[in-house]
Design a protein around this motif. Structure first.
Motif, PDB file in Angstrom:
ATOM      1  N   SER A  73       0.837  -1.213   0.000  1.00  0.00           N
ATOM      2  CA  SER A  73       0.000   0.000   0.000  1.00  0.00           C
ATOM      3  C   SER A  73       0.867   1.257   0.000  1.00  0.00           C
ATOM      4  O   SER A  73       0.518   2.271  -0.616  1.00  0.00           O
ATOM      5  CB  SER A  73      -0.975   0.003   1.184  1.00  0.00           C
ATOM      6  OG  SER A  73      -0.322   0.276   2.412  1.00  0.00           O
ATOM      7  N   ILE A  74       2.018   1.192   0.654  1.00  0.00           N
ATOM      8  CA  ILE A  74       2.945   2.339   0.652  1.00  0.00           C
ATOM      9  C   ILE A  74       3.560   2.487  -0.742  1.00  0.00           C
ATOM     10  O   ILE A  74       3.597   3.581  -1.316  1.00  0.00           O
ATOM     11  CB  ILE A  74       4.072   2.170   1.694  1.00  0.00           C
ATOM     12  CG1 ILE A  74       3.509   1.902   3.087  1.00  0.00           C
ATOM     13  CG2 ILE A  74       4.966   3.421   1.721  1.00  0.00           C
ATOM     14  CD1 ILE A  74       4.571   1.503   4.107  1.00  0.00           C
ATOM     15  N   ARG A  75       4.020   1.380  -1.288  1.00  0.00           N
ATOM     16  CA  ARG A  75       4.643   1.386  -2.609  1.00  0.00           C
ATOM     17  C   ARG A  75       3.669   1.941  -3.653  1.00  0.00           C
ATOM     18  O   ARG A  75       4.051   2.721  -4.522  1.00  0.00           O
ATOM     19  CB  ARG A  75       5.074  -0.036  -2.973  1.00  0.00           C
ATOM     20  CG  ARG A  75       6.251  -0.086  -3.937  1.00  0.00           C
ATOM     21  CD  ARG A  75       6.587  -1.502  -4.334  1.00  0.00           C
ATOM     22  NE  ARG A  75       7.500  -2.159  -3.418  1.00  0.00           N
ATOM     23  CZ  ARG A  75       7.203  -3.256  -2.722  1.00  0.00           C
ATOM     24  NH1 ARG A  75       6.018  -3.807  -2.802  1.00  0.00           N
ATOM     25  NH2 ARG A  75       8.098  -3.801  -1.944  1.00  0.00           N
ATOM     26  N   ARG A  76       2.396   1.538  -3.529  1.00  0.00           N
ATOM     27  CA  ARG A  76       1.381   1.960  -4.498  1.00  0.00           C
ATOM     28  C   ARG A  76       1.209   3.477  -4.494  1.00  0.00           C
ATOM     29  O   ARG A  76       1.215   4.109  -5.549  1.00  0.00           O
ATOM     30  CB  ARG A  76       0.045   1.271  -4.187  1.00  0.00           C
ATOM     31  CG  ARG A  76      -1.024   1.448  -5.276  1.00  0.00           C
ATOM     32  CD  ARG A  76      -2.337   0.789  -4.876  1.00  0.00           C
ATOM     33  NE  ARG A  76      -2.150  -0.581  -4.447  1.00  0.00           N
ATOM     34  CZ  ARG A  76      -2.513  -1.069  -3.248  1.00  0.00           C
ATOM     35  NH1 ARG A  76      -3.090  -0.284  -2.357  1.00  0.00           N
ATOM     36  NH2 ARG A  76      -2.302  -2.317  -2.948  1.00  0.00           N
ATOM     37  N   VAL A  77       1.060   4.081  -3.322  1.00  0.00           N
ATOM     38  CA  VAL A  77       0.839   5.527  -3.274  1.00  0.00           C
ATOM     39  C   VAL A  77       2.071   6.282  -3.772  1.00  0.00           C
ATOM     40  O   VAL A  77       1.955   7.297  -4.457  1.00  0.00           O
ATOM     41  CB  VAL A  77       0.399   6.027  -1.877  1.00  0.00           C
ATOM     42  CG1 VAL A  77       1.470   5.855  -0.819  1.00  0.00           C
ATOM     43  CG2 VAL A  77      -0.005   7.502  -1.941  1.00  0.00           C
ATOM     44  N   LEU A  78       3.258   5.776  -3.476  1.00  0.00           N
ATOM     45  CA  LEU A  78       4.475   6.457  -3.945  1.00  0.00           C
ATOM     46  C   LEU A  78       4.579   6.400  -5.471  1.00  0.00           C
ATOM     47  O   LEU A  78       4.921   7.385  -6.118  1.00  0.00           O
ATOM     48  CB  LEU A  78       5.724   5.835  -3.307  1.00  0.00           C
ATOM     49  CG  LEU A  78       5.825   5.874  -1.779  1.00  0.00           C
ATOM     50  CD1 LEU A  78       7.226   5.489  -1.326  1.00  0.00           C
ATOM     51  CD2 LEU A  78       5.446   7.237  -1.211  1.00  0.00           C
ATOM     52  N   LYS A  79       4.255   5.240  -6.031  1.00  0.00           N
ATOM     53  CA  LYS A  79       4.331   5.095  -7.499  1.00  0.00           C
ATOM     54  C   LYS A  79       3.231   5.893  -8.193  1.00  0.00           C
ATOM     55  O   LYS A  79       3.471   6.557  -9.201  1.00  0.00           O
ATOM     56  CB  LYS A  79       4.237   3.614  -7.876  1.00  0.00           C
ATOM     57  CG  LYS A  79       5.537   2.856  -7.602  1.00  0.00           C
ATOM     58  CD  LYS A  79       5.448   1.414  -8.063  1.00  0.00           C
ATOM     59  CE  LYS A  79       6.824   0.745  -7.937  1.00  0.00           C
ATOM     60  NZ  LYS A  79       6.761  -0.708  -8.185  1.00  0.00           N
ATOM     61  N   GLU A  80       2.018   5.842  -7.660  1.00  0.00           N
ATOM     62  CA  GLU A  80       0.891   6.520  -8.312  1.00  0.00           C
ATOM     63  C   GLU A  80       1.011   8.039  -8.263  1.00  0.00           C
ATOM     64  O   GLU A  80       0.559   8.729  -9.169  1.00  0.00           O
ATOM     65  CB  GLU A  80      -0.434   6.072  -7.685  1.00  0.00           C
ATOM     66  CG  GLU A  80      -0.844   4.662  -8.099  1.00  0.00           C
ATOM     67  CD  GLU A  80      -2.178   4.243  -7.502  1.00  0.00           C
ATOM     68  OE1 GLU A  80      -2.871   5.098  -6.886  1.00  0.00           O
ATOM     69  OE2 GLU A  80      -2.539   3.050  -7.639  1.00  0.00           O
TER      70      GLU A  80
END
Length: 260
Positions: A73-80
């Motif tokens: 979930s952290i990785r997703r927000v950083l990438k998006e």
């Protein structure tokens, strides 16, 4: 980080009082950063908060839940979002997770995600984590319940950041005082070596987090407090330490900070 909407600063733990103070300061005209707030529920922490229009324009609430216990979930927000900076301001709570889950595992997950996307991390930790025999450490560490072992967990989290990342700043605030700062950066001081501390307001801490994020310094740990509250963490520690850092701007506080 945060100078454009395409490279914002993501704040983890967004609905907490410290995280909200940091978000508000970063988005204010003084710092003028683009900020993405995240929460475990995906709710906008500022939904019912009245803020100046200019500040509001710099604040974006991420709509999906982000939980520091879930690295994806952290990785997703950083990438998006294309985030170039991350502020870890999450804290243990009954609903959100124990100190070990947030301050140790959650910090590790954040470091992994930052490493994967190449983002800078500012970690809000705590004073005295290096001083297990100090009164500050003992009182805070043995509070019981979901906060039990919080200082042990914070130290483990800090050390994981140091071992995994080069582009980080760890800020160790003292006791958070109520009310707002009267003199801003002129009232505060940083130190290094974990021998001296004190209290400070959340907006003073938020200014220091901004300074940490934009300073360009890498691999730095500092203690943060208001000068008027300065005190040795143990009776034998000399005040002043000789490692004091002061300035007339928050980023300037870090000019002479030494790397870990």
């Amino acid at each position: 980080a945060g100078s454009t909407a395409e490279s914002p600063i993501v704040i983890l733990g967004g609905s907490g009082r410290t995280a909200m103070a940091v978000a508000e300061f970063l988005a204010s005209p003084q710092a003028s950063r683009y900020v993405v707030t995240t929460t475990r529920t995906g709710r906008d922490p500022f939904q019912i908060v009245r803020l100046p229009a200019e500040t509001k324009q710099h604040l974006i609430a991420y709509e999906n839940p982000v939980n520091v216990r879930d690295v994806d979930s952290i990785r997703r927000v950083l990438k998006e979002t294309g985030a170039k900076g991350v502020v870890f301001a999450a804290s243990a709570s009954k609903a959100g997770g124990s100190a070990s889950e947030i301050d140790d595992v959650g910090v590790e997950n954040t470091a992994i995600a930052c490493r994967d996307v190449g983002a800078r991390l500012v970690l809000v930790s705590a004073l005295a984590v290096d001083r297990p025999t100090s009164k500050s450490y003992e009182v805070t560490n043995f509070m019981g319940g979901y906060l039990n072992g919080v200082m042990d967990a914070k130290l483990r989290g800090e050390n994981k950041v140091r071992s995994m990342l080069k582009d980080y700043v760890i800020v160790r605030p003292g006791v958070l005082l109520s009310g707002k700062s009267k003199n801003g950066v002129l009232a505060v001081e940083l130190n290094q070596g974990d021998t001296i501390g004190g209290g400070l307001s959340r907006d003073e801490l938020a200014g220091i987090v901004w300074g940490a994020m934009v300073s360009g310094k890498k691999g730095v740990t500092v203690e943060a407090y208001r000068k008027s509250t300065r005190t040795g963490l143990q009776p034998e520690f000399v005040v002043p330490s000789g490692n004091e850092l002061t300035a007339d701007t928050y980023p300037g506080l870090f000019d002479n900070a030494k790397s870990d």
